[in-house]
Design a protein around this motif. Structure first.
Motif, short mmCIF file in Angstrom:
data_model
loop_
_atom_site.label_atom_id
_atom_site.label_comp_id
_atom_site.label_asym_id
_atom_site.label_seq_id
_atom_site.Cartn_x
_atom_site.Cartn_y
_atom_site.Cartn_z
N LEU A 254 0.82 -1.21 0.00
CA LEU A 254 0.00 0.00 0.00
C LEU A 254 0.86 1.26 0.00
N PHE A 255 2.00 1.22 0.67
CA PHE A 255 2.88 2.38 0.70
C PHE A 255 3.43 2.66 -0.70
N ALA A 256 3.81 1.61 -1.42
CA ALA A 256 4.29 1.80 -2.80
C ALA A 256 3.18 2.34 -3.68
N ASN A 257 1.96 1.84 -3.48
CA ASN A 257 0.81 2.33 -4.23
C ASN A 257 0.56 3.81 -3.94
N LEU A 258 0.68 4.19 -2.66
CA LEU A 258 0.52 5.59 -2.28
C LEU A 258 1.54 6.47 -2.97
N ARG A 259 2.80 6.05 -2.96
CA ARG A 259 3.86 6.85 -3.58
C ARG A 259 3.61 7.02 -5.09
N GLN A 260 3.12 5.95 -5.73
CA GLN A 260 2.82 6.05 -7.17
C GLN A 260 1.71 7.05 -7.44
N LEU A 261 0.66 7.02 -6.64
CA LEU A 261 -0.47 7.93 -6.84
C LEU A 261 -0.08 9.37 -6.50
N VAL A 262 0.68 9.55 -5.43
CA VAL A 262 1.12 10.90 -5.05
C VAL A 262 2.03 11.49 -6.12
N GLU A 263 2.93 10.68 -6.66
CA GLU A 263 3.82 11.18 -7.69
C GLU A 263 3.05 11.53 -8.97
N GLN A 264 2.03 10.76 -9.27
CA GLN A 264 1.19 11.10 -10.42
C GLN A 264 0.46 12.41 -10.18
N CYS A 265 -0.03 12.61 -8.96
CA CYS A 265 -0.71 13.86 -8.62
C CYS A 265 0.25 15.05 -8.75
N GLU A 266 1.48 14.87 -8.29
CA GLU A 266 2.47 15.94 -8.39
C GLU A 266 2.82 16.24 -9.85
N ALA A 267 2.90 15.19 -10.67
CA ALA A 267 3.19 15.40 -12.09
C ALA A 267 2.05 16.15 -12.78
N LEU A 268 0.82 15.82 -12.41
CA LEU A 268 -0.34 16.55 -12.96
C LEU A 268 -0.31 18.00 -12.51
N ARG A 269 0.07 18.22 -11.24
CA ARG A 269 0.16 19.59 -10.73
C ARG A 269 1.21 20.39 -11.50
N ASP A 270 2.39 19.79 -11.69
CA ASP A 270 3.45 20.50 -12.40
C ASP A 270 3.06 20.80 -13.84
N ALA A 271 2.41 19.83 -14.49
CA ALA A 271 1.98 20.05 -15.87
C ALA A 271 0.94 21.15 -15.95
N LYS A 272 0.02 21.18 -14.99
CA LYS A 272 -1.02 22.20 -14.99
C LYS A 272 -0.44 23.57 -14.64
N GLN A 273 0.55 23.59 -13.75
CA GLN A 273 1.15 24.85 -13.34
C GLN A 273 1.93 25.48 -14.49
N LYS A 274 2.55 24.65 -15.31
CA LYS A 274 3.29 25.17 -16.46
C LYS A 274 2.38 25.83 -17.47
N THR A 275 1.14 25.40 -17.54
CA THR A 275 0.21 25.94 -18.53
C THR A 275 -0.80 26.89 -17.89
N SER A 276 -0.46 27.44 -16.74
CA SER A 276 -1.35 28.38 -16.06
C SER A 276 -0.56 29.62 -15.67
N VAL B 215 -6.60 10.78 -0.25
CA VAL B 215 -6.26 12.18 -0.53
C VAL B 215 -5.62 12.30 -1.91
N ALA B 216 -4.74 11.37 -2.26
CA ALA B 216 -4.08 11.41 -3.57
C ALA B 216 -5.08 11.26 -4.70
N LEU B 217 -6.07 10.39 -4.52
CA LEU B 217 -7.10 10.22 -5.55
C LEU B 217 -7.90 11.50 -5.73
N LYS B 218 -8.19 12.21 -4.63
CA LYS B 218 -8.89 13.50 -4.74
C LYS B 218 -8.02 14.52 -5.47
N GLY B 219 -6.72 14.48 -5.21
CA GLY B 219 -5.83 15.40 -5.90
C GLY B 219 -5.77 15.13 -7.40
N ILE B 220 -5.71 13.85 -7.78
CA ILE B 220 -5.71 13.50 -9.20
C ILE B 220 -7.00 13.98 -9.87
N ARG B 221 -8.12 13.77 -9.17
CA ARG B 221 -9.40 14.24 -9.69
C ARG B 221 -9.41 15.76 -9.82
#
Length: 729
Positions: A360-382, A427-433
């Motif tokens: 579950l910890f590895a799964n959490l890290r994967q989801l959090v990192e995906q959320c951060e990547a989405l954040r960075d991509a969105k921040q670059k285009t905002s 929390v990570a799933l909410k962030g991805i959403r």
């Protein structure tokens, strides 16, 4: 503005708005540059045999037949004695490629993936196959063949021979028997091929068996037939032999996991793509190392399916289809697919607290990192000044959360670490959403404002066309200076919006959705004098408000009919009664009776259940013959009333001949399919030609309303007959 210009503009605007639906609700934002994550502990299984029966419904393989037997004795015995079972819930569109993307990549691809599949486009995202050490697969060219690009040294894929895939006259079992035979051939080859044997002895390897025959069987014989159940029995026996072959090859070492599921289901009439339960409920049967054994059911499911399938006493675990990728990854210890958006379904596992905590910890890290990547991509285009990040997942908060869970695992406080990981995953799933829907409100505003503006513009045109002859101008016309100010304002606004979108590196389609309200509202504002007259006139038309209210109720009822078909029958019956109440004295009694009889006949069709149709080509043929007879009577009536010229009667005669040919094609195709023969090419070609003619023929008929409506009805009767399998309507 000329009529053709209004029509062209309206068509263009509505096409843009139509495609905006996919951009707003069904887009699949992809991010890359993330690190792979998986549990550092030894995985439960060294290898995975992943079997996907394409188009297999959950109820057809899990329920018992009326005589108390099962069409899949081996798999049902697995449920009772060795493994876990449940339902994998597929998502719309229920088709092969989207289903396989969800199963192997962990996210739901947008509906345009069906078009991508037809175009043969390659898959450019991470899947369990990319993360595995080696993968052997046998499937259709629809999916996996597009994944192997650049990985041919460790992904070995074979496709069905082309001659096995026919749309009619097909022995669908041949497709599945080919998969089983190729699997056995691989195992036999490993006995003499040392290189292959060494590869198959490695860990983190996958064997993917895509059984496409059951899908084609459903198209031809329908899931409710005995032939469909016989095909399930054939698959069950094939899975049993494959299981025995792998266990024999690996000398029953207990390191091989097996997962049996489906990518989508199928309706009773042999179709899929929609979201009905028959299409979205697929079977899930898993067994092997690290997976739980049968247990007593403690949860009550409200759908009643477990009881209906005589499995109410055995624990059931339902999952969303997209969580399958993380489940398979955790099972063999490979990294989670980087764009997987759902957590691993840990209820299917039988692991120690330490193993579960690391997983579950590895799964959490994967989801959090995906959320951060989405954040960075969105921040670059905002624009930084206006960008609003997801507050619960700041950089400091993420580091603190991961350090805390890692510390608890190191201290062997596994249960606390498991609970913290689960809360972090939520929390990570909410962030991805949050980030995947970040621009949705802007798009909503652009589309809704554009719709409102276009409706106001059309109303002003209608008012000007129908009222200008009798209603004097109620105010001065717009001055050139005022018009210039309006044009300058909207031009400046458009430039500003364009600059903002360009700075944000917005997707090019969003330019249309956000900028299109500007020219629409410019056209509206330039008609200020007409709008002023409309406001004045509206205050004098209070007597029309009841009719406007009824119109609004009618539109809402029409929308409601999309969800509850019976509502349409009620509305049509009300139409049948309408002239008897309001127009009884104005209309001829015979016409009123014909109107009412026609409405009641049409009202019958929405009330017919959509999920219980059986094959009945004779009924289709009978309907086509009735349509031909009615058409001949109407043509004779037109001739007696001299409503049409000789040229038009030639068109009517041609349409009737086309309808007769379509009736013959349906009857002939039914006979060919019943004897496992392929439909002749000439029949297929004519069917497509007649489909296109249905859209063209009405253009050659006079604009007289009776002739035009009759031609349209007759033109589309031919495709309706060709599309029907039970009753034409």
């Amino acid at each position: 503005m000329k009529l053709w210009m209004v029509i062209a503009a309206g068509l263009s605007i509505h096409l843009v708005f139509f495609f905006s639906i996919f951009e707003i609700y069904f887009s699949t934002p992809m991010v890359d540059g993330m690190r792979p994550h998986n549990s550092p502990l030894t995985p439960p299984a060294k290898r995975l045999v992943f079997i996907v029966a394409d188009g297999l419904r959950a109820d057809k393989i899990l329920e018992l037949t009326p005589d108390g037997n099962t069409p899949a004795p081996f798999l049902r015995n697995i449920i009772k004695t060795k493994g876990a079972w449940g339902i994998s819930h597929a998502a719309v569109p229920t088709a092969t490629r989207p289903g396989h993307v969800a199963l192997t990549a962990g996210f739901y691809e947008d509906p345009t993936s069906v078009a991508k599949d037809l175009q043969g486009k390659e898959v450019v995202f991470d899947t369990i196959f990319n993360e595995s050490r080696y993968t052997w697969s046998w499937d259709t060219p629809k999916f996996l063949a597009k994944v192997t690009g650049g990985n041919a040294n460790r992904m070995f894929s074979k496709n069905y021979p082309g001659h096995m895939k026919w749309l009619a006259g097909l022995n669908a079992e041949d497709m599945d028997s080919w998969v089983f035979e190729e699997t056995h051939n691989l195992i036999e080859k490993a006995k003499t091929d040392e290189d292959l044997n060494s590869k198959m002895a490695e860990d983190k390897i996958l064997f993917f068996l895509h059984l496409g025959g059951i899908d084609h069987s459903g198209y031809i014989v329908r899931p409710s037939s005995q032939a469909y159940l016989d095909h399930i029995a054939f698959i069950d026996n094939g899975v049993k032999k494959v299981y025995e072959a792998f266990e024999s090859h690996y000398k029953n070492d207990g390191k091989t996991a097996y997962v049996f599921t489906s990518d989508h289901g199928m309706t009773d009439w042999g179709a899929h793509g929609d979201g009905t339960p028959d299409e979205t409920l697929t079977p899930l049967i898993v067994w092997g190392p690290g997976l739980r054994s049968p247990a007593k059911e403690t949860k009550r499911f409200s759908d009643g399916l477990s009881k209906a399938w005589n499995l109410a006493d055995i624990k059931r675990t339902d999952i969303n289809q997209a969580s399958m990728a993380s489940f398979l990854s955790a099972l063999v210890g490979i990294p989670y697919p980087m764009n997987s958006i759902l957590p691993v379904p840990d209820e299917l596992f039988n692991l120690t607290d330490n193993e579960l905590a690391e997983m579950l910890f590895a799964n959490l890290r994967q989801l959090v990192e995906q959320c951060e990547a989405l954040r960075d991509a969105k921040q670059k285009t905002s624009i930084k000044l206006f960008f609003k990040p997801f507050k619960p997942l700041t950089d400091e908060g993420v580091v603190s959360l991961e350090n805390m869970i890692r510390s608890k695992i190191d201290k062997k406080e596994y249960k606390e670490a498991i609970e913290d990981s689960r809360r972090g995953i939520e929390v990570a799933l909410k962030g991805i959403r949050y980030y995947t829907t970040y621009d949705r409100q802007n798009l909503w505003f652009g589309i809704v404002s554009g719709y409102i503006g276009w409706m106001i513009y059309l109303v002003s045109l209608i008012y000007e066309d129908h009222c200008s002859l009798t209603t004097p101008n109620q105010g001065p016309q717009l001055s050139r200076r005022f018009k210039g100010l309006i044009i300058s304002f909207f031009l400046l606004l458009s430039v500003m919006i364009f600059i903002v979108l360009y700075v944000q590196s917005t997707v090019w389609t969003n330019y249309f959705y956000i900028l299109i309200p500007c020219p629409i509202w410019l056209a509206v504002c330039l008609r200020f004098d007409i709008l002023k007259q409309m406001v004045f006139l509206a205050s004098t038309l209070k007597s029309l408000f009841p009719y406007l209210f009824l119109t609004f109720c009618g539109l809402e009822t029409l929308v409601l009919g999309f969800y509850y078909r019976d509502v349409m029958s009620v509305v049509i019956v009300l139409f049948a009664a309408w002239p008897w109440i309001f127009k009884r004295e104005e209309l001829d009694k015979r016409i009123v009776m014909q109107w009412s009889a026609s409405c009641i006949a049409v009202a019958f069709f929405p009330a017919i259940p959509t999920g219980t149709r059986e094959l009945n080509f004779n009924l289709v043929v009978f309907g086509g013959i009735v349509a031909i007879a009615v058409a001949c009577i109407i043509v004779k009536t037109f001739a007696s009333k001299q409503l049409a010229k000789r040229k038009l009667f030639l068109i009517f005669g041609f349409q009737i001949c086309v309808l007769a040919i379509c009736v013959f094609i349906v009857r002939h195709t039914a006979e060919m399919a019943a004897t496992n023969r392929r439909t002749p090419f000439i029949s297929q070609a004519l069917s497509w030609v007649f489909l296109l003619l249905g859209a063209i023929e009405p253009l050659f008929v006079t604009t007289d309303i009776r002739c035009r409506l009759f031609t349209i009805a007759l033109a589309w009767m031919s495709p309706f007959v060709l599309f029907s399998i039970s009753y034409p309507f």
